[in-house]
Design an enzyme around this catalytic site. Structure first.
Site, short mmCIF file in Angstrom:
data_model
loop_
_atom_site.label_atom_id
_atom_site.label_comp_id
_atom_site.label_asym_id
_atom_site.label_seq_id
_atom_site.Cartn_x
_atom_site.Cartn_y
_atom_site.Cartn_z
N HIS A 92 -6.44 -3.64 2.08
CA HIS A 92 -6.61 -2.12 1.60
C HIS A 92 -6.33 -2.10 -0.12
O HIS A 92 -6.55 -1.15 -0.52
CB HIS A 92 -5.54 -1.41 2.24
CG HIS A 92 -5.75 -0.14 2.56
ND1 HIS A 92 -6.54 0.82 1.67
CD2 HIS A 92 -5.57 0.54 3.77
CE1 HIS A 92 -6.54 2.23 2.38
NE2 HIS A 92 -6.23 1.96 3.72
N ARG A 93 -5.95 -3.20 -0.62
CA ARG A 93 -6.20 -3.32 -1.91
C ARG A 93 -7.36 -3.21 -2.75
O ARG A 93 -7.51 -2.78 -3.88
CB ARG A 93 -5.43 -4.62 -2.39
CG ARG A 93 -3.84 -4.64 -2.00
CD ARG A 93 -3.24 -5.86 -2.53
NE ARG A 93 -3.83 -7.13 -1.97
CZ ARG A 93 -3.87 -8.11 -1.74
NH1 ARG A 93 -2.68 -8.54 -2.78
NH2 ARG A 93 -4.49 -9.15 -1.34
#
Length: 450
Positions: free
Chosen positions: A421-422
């Site tokens: 998700h980064r």
């Protein structure tokens, strides 16, 4: 006059620090030629044959099959016909690695390692560089005594780099421990005992040193202990690191794969090499990554940067007798379906035979996981660190499906995408997965990217 040269376990590259002896290829008394393989070892990456850079007669072996040796530990000694030095070896111990020793240091070899005659050998140290002029040979020197536990300077005697890493990862200060091994050698059990006792941390001046108690034998009927080592140990370490460092999320979608299966059948009935389903899915992946490059990247945590890559080295999960491995297809984005099929077959066969090289198991940028071969529909896989995403493919089975406004039986597959998700948000991940599903349902969509 013959000279006896000692051949040490060479640096195997890829950050590997130890290897397990799988099979000796020579015995004491055998005559070996330069660059002849003498032992087969298994590292955390693969099984490799180690060639000896000297030619002569084997006079001793160190370690029995199944024993683990650190890099730099003696493997065997060879009596050569003419005086020589270690630098006169062939330099070809392993392709790409060579025989040059690292900077001078001393390594411990475990006490009790059996020699060629089957008798236990005493604890010894092996110098990684020849002694200075005028000094006694290394074999005649007495090993330096380990520093007293808790002392401020000097190296801490630890049996394995993995034990040192275990202590570092868990905040255990090795100078607080007095090992239970020979001459105060710190064993894995000592570090684990310290963790259970809550003794990790920085030592306080004047504080007594903690002596870790030997691990008690498990009671009868407590189960079987299976060491996490070799490929299985490497997989465990990598998966644990992925869980610690990557904030992952998973999205999934059901797709009608009927048209994809028909397209594959048409390809394979038209003559020429057969095309595998995995190759078609790989072609879909590379097309999707061209549209959504955020998922073909990794996070440089030290620089706090997302690094997007301009090439796709596609990993794929392969189950073997020694555990799960992930071979890598280089430059998958530049390959057609026939080339992908051939490379998948070659790497799968090498994985099952245990002959994959470290280079064929590293450097992936995206992973394709076809867990449908195990008969399951869905999964939330763990990302192959340091990659940013993994596409999972479940089994393709007949299911009721609304097709062109009518209920019909179609070939349905569940697709899942686990992503870091980064590197992107859900919109990007959802767009990638939807494009993959569209290609599966309508293979003609791929024509836009060909």
């Amino acid at each position: 006059m013959a000279q006896v040269l000692e051949f040490k376990l060479p640096d195997l590259g890829e950050g590997l620090t130890e290897a397990e002896i799988v099979r000796w290829l020579v015995k004491v008394g055998d005559v070996v030629a330069v660059d002849q393989p003498v032992v087969e070892v298994e590292t955390a990456k693969a099984m490799v044959e180690v060639p000896c850079p000297y030619g002569g007669v084997v006079t001793a072996r160190f370690g029995e099959e199944g024993a683990e040796l650190p890099v730099g530990a003696p493997l065997l000694t060879v009596a050569v016909g003419a005086p020589a030095t270690e630098s006169e070896g062939s330099g070809n111990v392993l392709v790409g690695y060579g025989t040059q020793a690292p900077a001078a240091r001393r390594r411990r070899v475990r006490a009790g390692a059996a020699g060629a005659d089957g008798k236990p050998q005493p604890l010894r140290t092996a110098a990684a560089a020849p002694p200075a002029r005028g000094t006694a040979p290394a074999a005649a020197q007495q090993p330096a005594p380990p520093p007293a536990p808790g002392s401020a300077g000097g190296p801490v005697p630890v049996i394995s780099p993995l034990v040192r890493k275990l202590a570092r990862d868990n905040g255990v200060d090795l100078r607080r421990l007095a090992g239970s091994g020979p001459d105060g050698l710190i064993l894995r059990a000592d570090v684990e005992s310290a963790l259970r006792a809550g003794t990790a941390g920085t030592p306080v001046a004047g504080e007594p040193v903690v002596r870790a108690a030997p691990t008690a034998a498990p009671p009868a009927g407590a189960g079987v202990r299976i060491p996490l080592k070799g490929v299985r140990g490497a997989v465990a370490d990598k998966l644990s690191r992925s869980r610690r460092e990557i904030p992952d999320a998973t999205c999934w979608v059901d797709a009608d794969a009927t048209e994809l299966m028909r397209a594959r059948t048409a390809m394979n009935t038209a003559g020429g090499p057969k095309i595998s389903l995995l190759a078609l899915l790989a072609r879909v992946c590379t097309a999707a990554l061209a549209r959504f490059p955020e998922l073909n990247s990794f996070v440089d945590t030290e620089a706090r940067e997302v690094v997007r890559l301009d090439h796709v080295h596609l990993g794929f999960a392969a189950q073997t007798e020694r555990g799960l491995v992930v071979p890598v297809v280089r430059d998958a984005h530049a390959r057609d379906a026939e080339s992908l099929t051939a490379e998948f077959a070659r790497l799968t066969e090498a994985a099952r035979a245990g002959t994959l090289t470290p280079g064929e198991l590293t450097g992936g940028t995206f992973t394709l996981n076809n867990y449908g071969v195990f008969g399951v529909d869905g999964s939330t896989p763990i990302i192959n660190h340091p990659e940013a995403a993994m596409l999972g493919v479940g089994r393709i089975v007949p299911k009721p499906w609304v097709h062109e406004g009518e209920l019909a039986v179609r070939q349905v597959v569940q697709l899942s995408l686990t992503f870091d998700h980064r590197v992107c948000d859900g919109g990007t991940a959802g767009g990638f997965l939807r494009y993959v599903a569209d290609c599966v349902e309508q293979p003609a969509v791929l024509l836009r990217t060909l």
